[in-house]
Design an enzyme around this catalytic site. Structure first.
Site, PDB file in Angstrom:
ATOM      1  N   GLU A 141       0.944  -1.023   0.053  1.00  0.00           N
ATOM      2  CA  GLU A 141       0.006   0.087  -0.020  1.00  0.00           C
ATOM      3  C   GLU A 141       0.841   1.314   0.072  1.00  0.00           C
ATOM      4  O   GLU A 141       1.955   1.110   0.458  1.00  0.00           O
ATOM      5  CB  GLU A 141      -0.984  -0.068   1.289  1.00  0.00           C
ATOM      6  CG  GLU A 141      -2.104  -1.005   1.234  1.00  0.00           C
ATOM      7  CD  GLU A 141      -2.689  -1.016   2.771  1.00  0.00           C
ATOM      8  OE1 GLU A 141      -3.656  -1.651   2.733  1.00  0.00           O
ATOM      9  OE2 GLU A 141      -2.339  -0.266   3.522  1.00  0.00           O
ATOM     10  N   LYS A 143       2.348   4.480   1.347  1.00  0.00           N
ATOM     11  CA  LYS A 143       2.454   4.934   2.706  1.00  0.00           C
ATOM     12  C   LYS A 143       2.507   6.587   2.863  1.00  0.00           C
ATOM     13  O   LYS A 143       3.203   7.246   2.167  1.00  0.00           O
ATOM     14  CB  LYS A 143       3.955   4.573   3.117  1.00  0.00           C
ATOM     15  CG  LYS A 143       4.497   5.129   4.648  1.00  0.00           C
ATOM     16  CD  LYS A 143       5.733   4.832   5.158  1.00  0.00           C
ATOM     17  CE  LYS A 143       5.688   5.116   6.497  1.00  0.00           C
ATOM     18  NZ  LYS A 143       5.529   6.290   6.928  1.00  0.00           N
ATOM     19  N   ARG A 164      -2.276   8.752  16.946  1.00  0.00           N
ATOM     20  CA  ARG A 164      -1.184   7.566  17.160  1.00  0.00           C
ATOM     21  C   ARG A 164      -1.079   7.071  18.557  1.00  0.00           C
ATOM     22  O   ARG A 164      -0.718   6.019  19.105  1.00  0.00           O
ATOM     23  CB  ARG A 164       0.129   7.793  16.555  1.00  0.00           C
ATOM     24  CG  ARG A 164       0.951   6.769  16.358  1.00  0.00           C
ATOM     25  CD  ARG A 164       2.233   7.375  15.989  1.00  0.00           C
ATOM     26  NE  ARG A 164       3.118   6.353  15.875  1.00  0.00           N
ATOM     27  CZ  ARG A 164       3.910   5.719  16.992  1.00  0.00           C
ATOM     28  NH1 ARG A 164       3.781   6.127  17.918  1.00  0.00           N
ATOM     29  NH2 ARG A 164       4.465   4.737  16.713  1.00  0.00           N
ATOM     30  N   GLU A 196      -4.896   7.164   7.676  1.00  0.00           N
ATOM     31  CA  GLU A 196      -4.058   8.322   7.553  1.00  0.00           C
ATOM     32  C   GLU A 196      -4.655   9.677   7.271  1.00  0.00           C
ATOM     33  O   GLU A 196      -5.195   9.539   6.194  1.00  0.00           O
ATOM     34  CB  GLU A 196      -2.673   8.169   6.901  1.00  0.00           C
ATOM     35  CG  GLU A 196      -1.581   9.086   7.033  1.00  0.00           C
ATOM     36  CD  GLU A 196      -0.729   8.613   8.188  1.00  0.00           C
ATOM     37  OE1 GLU A 196      -0.865   7.738   8.708  1.00  0.00           O
ATOM     38  OE2 GLU A 196       0.566   9.221   8.353  1.00  0.00           O
ATOM     39  N   GLU A 295       5.598   8.514   1.209  1.00  0.00           N
ATOM     40  CA  GLU A 295       6.754   8.314   1.857  1.00  0.00           C
ATOM     41  C   GLU A 295       7.420   7.038   1.127  1.00  0.00           C
ATOM     42  O   GLU A 295       8.684   6.594   1.187  1.00  0.00           O
ATOM     43  CB  GLU A 295       6.696   8.186   3.236  1.00  0.00           C
ATOM     44  CG  GLU A 295       6.934   9.408   3.942  1.00  0.00           C
ATOM     45  CD  GLU A 295       7.212   9.349   5.468  1.00  0.00           C
ATOM     46  OE1 GLU A 295       7.958   9.680   6.149  1.00  0.00           O
ATOM     47  OE2 GLU A 295       6.241   8.633   5.995  1.00  0.00           O
ATOM     48  N   LYS A 300       1.859  -5.463   3.662  1.00  0.00           N
ATOM     49  CA  LYS A 300       1.045  -6.460   4.974  1.00  0.00           C
ATOM     50  C   LYS A 300       0.723  -7.723   4.280  1.00  0.00           C
ATOM     51  O   LYS A 300       0.474  -7.880   3.133  1.00  0.00           O
ATOM     52  CB  LYS A 300       0.131  -5.566   5.252  1.00  0.00           C
ATOM     53  CG  LYS A 300       0.279  -4.174   5.491  1.00  0.00           C
ATOM     54  CD  LYS A 300      -1.057  -3.511   5.543  1.00  0.00           C
ATOM     55  CE  LYS A 300      -0.764  -1.883   5.975  1.00  0.00           C
ATOM     56  NZ  LYS A 300      -2.069  -0.934   6.169  1.00  0.00           N
ATOM     57  N   ARG A 313       4.724  -3.614  16.985  1.00  0.00           N
ATOM     58  CA  ARG A 313       5.331  -3.487  15.919  1.00  0.00           C
ATOM     59  C   ARG A 313       5.611  -4.773  15.345  1.00  0.00           C
ATOM     60  O   ARG A 313       6.188  -5.532  15.901  1.00  0.00           O
ATOM     61  CB  ARG A 313       6.902  -2.602  16.239  1.00  0.00           C
ATOM     62  CG  ARG A 313       7.525  -2.427  15.018  1.00  0.00           C
ATOM     63  CD  ARG A 313       8.772  -1.580  15.459  1.00  0.00           C
ATOM     64  NE  ARG A 313       8.446  -0.292  16.229  1.00  0.00           N
ATOM     65  CZ  ARG A 313       7.793   0.879  15.508  1.00  0.00           C
ATOM     66  NH1 ARG A 313       7.668   0.878  14.520  1.00  0.00           N
ATOM     67  NH2 ARG A 313       7.428   1.950  16.574  1.00  0.00           N
ATOM     68  N   LYS A 319       7.533  -1.534   6.418  1.00  0.00           N
ATOM     69  CA  LYS A 319       7.522  -0.368   5.992  1.00  0.00           C
ATOM     70  C   LYS A 319       8.700  -0.075   4.878  1.00  0.00           C
ATOM     71  O   LYS A 319       9.955  -0.562   5.470  1.00  0.00           O
ATOM     72  CB  LYS A 319       7.141   0.815   6.943  1.00  0.00           C
ATOM     73  CG  LYS A 319       8.307   1.024   8.193  1.00  0.00           C
ATOM     74  CD  LYS A 319       7.600   1.995   8.985  1.00  0.00           C
ATOM     75  CE  LYS A 319       8.738   2.124  10.277  1.00  0.00           C
ATOM     76  NZ  LYS A 319       8.548   3.180  11.380  1.00  0.00           N
TER      77      LYS A 319
HETATM   78  P1  ATP Z   1       5.850   4.012  13.688  1.00  0.00           P
HETATM   79  O1  ATP Z   1       4.491   4.592  13.727  1.00  0.00           O
HETATM   80  O2  ATP Z   1       6.116   2.754  13.054  1.00  0.00           O
HETATM   81  O3  ATP Z   1       6.514   3.863  15.105  1.00  0.00           O
HETATM   82  P2  ATP Z   1       6.563   6.384  12.878  1.00  0.00           P
HETATM   83  O4  ATP Z   1       5.461   7.201  13.430  1.00  0.00           O
HETATM   84  O5  ATP Z   1       7.929   7.203  12.865  1.00  0.00           O
HETATM   85  O6  ATP Z   1       7.022   4.900  12.979  1.00  0.00           O
HETATM   86  P3  ATP Z   1       6.522   5.797  10.172  1.00  0.00           P
HETATM   87  O7  ATP Z   1       7.968   5.101  10.287  1.00  0.00           O
HETATM   88  O8  ATP Z   1       6.474   7.088   9.197  1.00  0.00           O
HETATM   89  O9  ATP Z   1       5.786   6.414  11.432  1.00  0.00           O
HETATM   90  O10 ATP Z   1       5.436   4.914   9.562  1.00  0.00           O
HETATM   91  C1  ATP Z   1       4.429   4.413   9.950  1.00  0.00           C
HETATM   92  C2  ATP Z   1       3.124   5.116  10.020  1.00  0.00           C
HETATM   93  O11 ATP Z   1       2.758   5.241   8.435  1.00  0.00           O
HETATM   94  C3  ATP Z   1       1.745   4.706  10.614  1.00  0.00           C
HETATM   95  O12 ATP Z   1       1.896   4.806  11.962  1.00  0.00           O
HETATM   96  C4  ATP Z   1       0.757   5.433   9.796  1.00  0.00           C
HETATM   97  O13 ATP Z   1       0.532   6.637  10.475  1.00  0.00           O
HETATM   98  C5  ATP Z   1       1.409   5.682   8.533  1.00  0.00           C
HETATM   99  N1  ATP Z   1       0.731   5.037   7.431  1.00  0.00           N
HETATM  100  C6  ATP Z   1       0.755   5.789   6.082  1.00  0.00           C
HETATM  101  N2  ATP Z   1       0.096   4.879   5.074  1.00  0.00           N
HETATM  102  C7  ATP Z   1      -0.182   3.668   5.741  1.00  0.00           C
HETATM  103  C8  ATP Z   1      -0.760   2.494   5.523  1.00  0.00           C
HETATM  104  N3  ATP Z   1      -1.173   2.448   3.938  1.00  0.00           N
HETATM  105  N4  ATP Z   1      -0.797   1.769   6.190  1.00  0.00           N
HETATM  106  C9  ATP Z   1      -0.405   1.670   7.551  1.00  0.00           C
HETATM  107  N5  ATP Z   1       0.444   2.735   7.969  1.00  0.00           N
HETATM  108  C10 ATP Z   1       0.167   3.654   7.164  1.00  0.00           C
END
Ligand code: ATP
Length: 490
Positions: A141, A143, A164, A196, A295, A300, A313, A319
């Site tokens: 998907e 991100k 979050r 998101e 990004e 998944k 996690r 990711k």
């Molecule tokens: P984490 O949430 O893993 O601790 P982080 O807050 O630094 O890390 P990222 O590393 O940028 O965030 O990546 C995870 C986040 O990406 C998710 O918490 C969610 O907010 C976002 N996200 C965006 N698109 C998606 C998607 N398709 N599925 C799941 N999460 C997504």
């Protein structure tokens, strides 16, 4: 206690506790009451203690026959239940009335109470993904770079939005509340949606960067004042019409998601996704995601090992960010615990900060690097002003750092900063992940630079030492692979 004479009643409870306490116990009680108990007794310890206490009580304490170590198992059960229902007022009465072994039945997922979001592990490239998910069906998907939101829609039509961090964010997004109510299909009478929220330009039909989203007001937003529009990108459904879905596979959850909403470009869309295990196709999809101002990708599992894992996690969500490939992998979220006074041009502000990651098991902050770059003058002033209010006379007992590190000031653990770095190295002075890759040395970051302040994370949600160790090992592994590739070329 509440109501008349409750103060006196509380005092009497405290007196009784203190009288009954022996040895060092009064000290712990007092610190607990002063909420200064930062000596290694945080949430995880408390949850384990609750589970163990339930085993020690006489009633309902006999474990089912298959359980080998009741104390460990009880702690695990309480932690697991807390991750889907983080409300002590529900868990404690249930423990008292039906015991810990029945807790998963007596306390479960409830709409209106946010659950911790499922999180993803970083990976460095498409080939790693294909190797990890060999023989499994998985989906990729986009991100999106916005703000995670868990949207609860209750039977009575009310809507709540949680961050979050499980904080109530409803007042920040009245526009999202309106869109959700408008675009849900009539068949969906209650649900929890994981998504998101992304800044969006509806005229140019374009996703806008996170920085634009962060200019939105945080509280009591009035619809007519909104300048930055958001589009909801939905990717998961945890509950629908009285049925929890977290135990179902993603494939099933996604069907429910798709059948419960109408899409409307710029307002509500499903996360763009493909199902493929073709390396080249995924690589192309990654490029397309980046072109669309995303990004990278989140990958998944669909059927096998594909339940929703609250607050975890998980290995089943990976990711992949475009810029992982050139640097150490993911950025880190770190806590400034000290600072050095600036000199020359930086007189009057802090010139560098000491950053730490968080060790979840020992509940301590471990120093990982000094940082002095990545700050504009304005950001440096803002951070200095904000942290000046957090100065404490000496480092906390739960800060770990080498003897040679002597910052001019120490701070309360308060802020979380997202930081990128060139690589991770073993360090004789820093203490991050000490004991995990080297018995006496920690890990430090080389060339760290500030990316942004993370308002949506608390210090205990900073990158963990375990994650730091994993990143270090992944980097080592990668270097070795590159080395092997080179050898091959030679
Ligand atoms: P984490 O949430 O893993 O601790 P982080 O807050 O630094 O890390 P990222 O590393 O940028 O965030 O990546 C995870 C986040 O990406 C998710 O918490 C969610 O907010 C976002 N996200 C965006 N698109 C998606 C998607 N398709 N599925 C799941 N999460 C997504």
């Amino acid at each position: 206690e509440s109501g008349k004479d409750s103060q006196d009643k509380k005092k009497n409870h405290i007196k009784a506790l203190l009288v009954a306490a022996t040895d060092c116990e009064p000290q712990y009680l007092i610190r607990l009451l002063q909420t200064k108990l930062r000596i290694g007794l945080a949430e995880q310890t408390l949850l384990a203690a609750l589970g163990q206490a339930a085993v020690y009580t006489e009633e309902h304490s006999t474990p089912p026959p298959h359980i080998q170590s009741p104390l460990d198992e009880a702690a695990k059960i309480v932690k697991q239940v807390y991750s889907v229902l983080p409300v002590y007022d529900k868990i404690v009465p249930a423990l008292l009335s039906d015991g810990v072994w029945n807790l998963p039945k007596t306390c479960s997922f409830t709409p209106g109470v946010p659950v911790g979001p499922m999180l993803a592990k970083p990976t460095k490239g498409v080939s790693e993904i294909v190797a990890k998910f060999q023989d499994m069906e998985f989906t990729c998907e986009y991100k999106y770079d916005g703000e995670r939101a868990q949207i609860h829609y209750l039977e009575n039509g009310s809507v709540e939005i949680y961050s979050r961090n499980s904080e109530r964010n409803t007042g920040k997004f009245p526009d999202v509340v309106a869109v959700i109510s408008r675009l849900k299909r009539p068949s969906a009478s209650s649900f929890i949606l994981d998504c998101e929220l992304v800044a969006y330009d509806r005229e140019k039909k374009k996703i806008l960067p996170f920085q634009i989203l962060s200019t939105r007001a945080r509280k009591n937003v009035v619809m007519s004042d909104i300048k930055v529009n958001v589009c909801i990108y939905a990717f998961d459904m945890l509950y629908l019409n009285d049925q929890p879905l977290i135990q179902k596979e993603l494939k099933v959850r996604r069907e429910h998601l798709y059948s419960s909403f109408e899409e409307e470009p710029g307002f509500f869309q499903f996360a763009t996704a493909i199902t493929s295990n073709d390396l080249e196709e995924i690589q192309k999809f990654l490029d397309a995601a980046v072109d669309a101002s995303c990004e990278g990708l989140i990958i998944k599992t669909m059927n096998k090992d594909a339940t929703y894992e609250p607050s975890r996690r998980s290995h089943n969500w990976l990711k992949l960010k475009k810029d992982y490939m050139e640097s150490i992998g993911d950025s880190l979220d770190l806590v400034p615990i000290g600072a050095f006074h600036g000199r020359g041009k930086r007189t009057g502000v802090y010139g560098a900060f000491l950053l730490a990651c968080y060790n979840i098991n020992n509940e301590e902050f471990q120093s990982i690097c000094k940082i002095g770059t990545g700050f504009s003058e304005q950001v440096l002033e803002e951070r200095s002003a904000s942290l000046r209010t957090q100065v404490i006379p000496k480092p906390k007992s739960y800060y770990r750092f080498g003897d040679t590190i002597k910052p001019d000031v120490w701070f309360e653990p308060k802020e979380v900063w997202e930081v990128k770095a060139a690589d991770l190295t073993i360090s004789p002075v820093h203490r991050a992940a000490i004991g995990e890759v080297d018995p006496d040395k920690g890990i430090s970051l080389r060339f760290p630079r500030l990316v942004r302040v993370r308002d949506d994370k608390s210090p205990e949600q900073a990158s963990s030492s375990e994650q730091v160790a994993e990143m270090y090992n992944a980097q080592k592994h990668n270097h070795q692979n590159n080395q092997d590739d080179n050898d091959y070329d030679d």
